[in-house]
Design a protein around this motif. Structure first.
Motif, short mmCIF file in Angstrom:
data_model
loop_
_atom_site.label_atom_id
_atom_site.label_comp_id
_atom_site.label_asym_id
_atom_site.label_seq_id
_atom_site.Cartn_x
_atom_site.Cartn_y
_atom_site.Cartn_z
N UNK A 229 79.91 128.60 111.79
CA UNK A 229 80.28 128.67 110.46
C UNK A 229 79.48 129.22 109.38
N UNK A 230 78.26 128.82 109.55
CA UNK A 230 76.95 129.29 108.34
C UNK A 230 76.84 130.74 108.69
N UNK A 231 76.89 131.35 110.04
CA UNK A 231 76.79 132.63 110.33
C UNK A 231 77.84 133.45 109.78
N UNK A 232 78.85 133.02 109.70
CA UNK A 232 80.13 133.87 108.93
C UNK A 232 79.89 133.73 107.36
N UNK A 233 79.39 132.72 107.01
CA UNK A 233 79.20 132.51 105.58
C UNK A 233 77.98 133.58 105.16
N UNK A 234 76.97 133.75 106.09
CA UNK A 234 75.73 134.74 105.73
C UNK A 234 76.29 136.16 105.79
N UNK A 235 77.26 136.50 106.84
CA UNK A 235 77.77 137.91 106.96
C UNK A 235 78.23 138.35 105.74
N UNK A 236 78.83 137.53 105.13
CA UNK A 236 79.49 137.96 103.79
C UNK A 236 80.79 139.01 103.70
N UNK A 237 81.58 138.59 104.63
CA UNK A 237 82.67 139.50 104.92
C UNK A 237 83.78 138.76 104.74
N UNK A 238 85.21 139.56 104.82
CA UNK A 238 86.57 138.92 104.92
C UNK A 238 86.50 137.86 106.06
N UNK A 239 86.17 136.63 105.88
CA UNK A 239 86.03 135.69 107.08
C UNK A 239 86.99 134.62 106.69
#
Length: 293
Positions: A229-239
């Motif tokens: 979850x944190x990694x998806x937030x870090x990627x800053x894309x349409x998640x």
């Protein structure tokens, strides 16, 4: 690119030649997919297709209302929607004949119907280019607003994740004691039922049942999902969709954890409290994630 909310508003006013101005508004709210709804003057069918294509290229999700209103201060006249007005007049006369009523349709009322009457527009290349330029600016302003709101939502999600992780770590510390308590509970119950049975056999069966009720796998998955979850937030894309799926998985693990420990006293009661806390944090995260692009 930053995490974006799906909620936002933008408006651009511009000129499109002498005596002609327009206002373009974009309003966006959450939706599972990209759902553009356009409100344009009737003469702009070709422009509508171009606007839809640009929205699809620049936005990923959201119910987006696009409103274009045109103001002409000189020259030009009005045109009516022949299909709409003709259909109304034909239906009126058919009804009067069928029911034996005399009368003629009132065009004043007909022209008040939405879309029945509109100003004729100078649909030249300059007008279209002006509208598309305004659309580009409006999308920039809309995304800026959505990113600003998204940053606040991201900060709250990270706080919720920290709380969820802390609860998971506390459960991990209680796990060994709960496993021992569960094994002892099973051993005593089996001894009651089989007083003359082999004690070693009873202990083996109790250990097997205790192992099946162990929550180690659930704790590992919880930690893994939180990290993902944190990694998806870090990627800053349409998640948004991916995060929503992860929260469903987190909720499933929390439910399993609760079901395995609900019958154990002592530390089991504390795990129940922590499991309910996890579910509360997960649900609050879902409320936020469902409004992310």
């Amino acid at each position: 690119m930053s995490i974006r909310s799906m909620t936002g508003f933008a408006q651009v006013k511009s000129l499109a030649g002498e005596g002609t101005s327009f206002t373009l508004s974009l309003k966006s709210v959450n939706h599972r997919f990209l759902d553009p709804q356009l409100r344009l003057p009737l003469e702009l069918d070709e422009l509508e297709m171009k606007i839809r294509r640009i929205l699809k290229e620049r936005l990923a999700r959201g119910h987006v209302e696009v409103t274009l209103s045109v103001d002409r201060r000189g020259g030009g006249g009005y045109e009516f929607n022949r299909e709409m007005v003709g259909g109304y007049v034909e239906a009126f006369r058919k009804a009067t004949k069928e029911y034996g009523i005399t009368g003629e349709p009132d065009l004043n009322n007909v022209f008040r119907m939405p879309g029945a009457l509109g100003a004729t527009l100078p649909l030249d290349g300059n007008f279209e280019a002006s509208v598309l330029a305004a659309l580009d600016l409006a999308i920039q302003k809309l995304n800026l607003m959505r990113e600003q709101e998204g940053r606040g939502m991201e900060a709250e999600l990270r706080r919720r994740l920290d709380s969820l992780e802390q609860a998971t770590e506390e459960v991990s510390k209680l796990r060994a004691g709960v496993s021992r308590a569960y094994m002892e509970k099973v051993r005593l119950r089996m001894q009651e039922l089989l007083e003359n049975a082999d004690q070693d056999r009873i202990l083996q069966e109790a250990a097997i049942l205790a192992e099946r009720s162990d929550i180690q796998e659930e704790l590992v998955r919880l930690h893994t999902h939180i990290e993902h979850f944190r990694k998806l937030l870090d990627q800053a894309e349409e998640a948004g969709k991916k995060l929503d799926f992860l929260l469903q998985e987190l909720n499933r693990e929390a439910n399993t954890l609760l079901s395995k420990t609900s019958s154990v006293a002592g530390d089991g009661l504390r795990i129940t409290e922590l499991g309910l806390q996890m579910k509360s944090e997960i649900e609050k995260c879902r409320e936020q994630v469902q409004n992310l692009e």
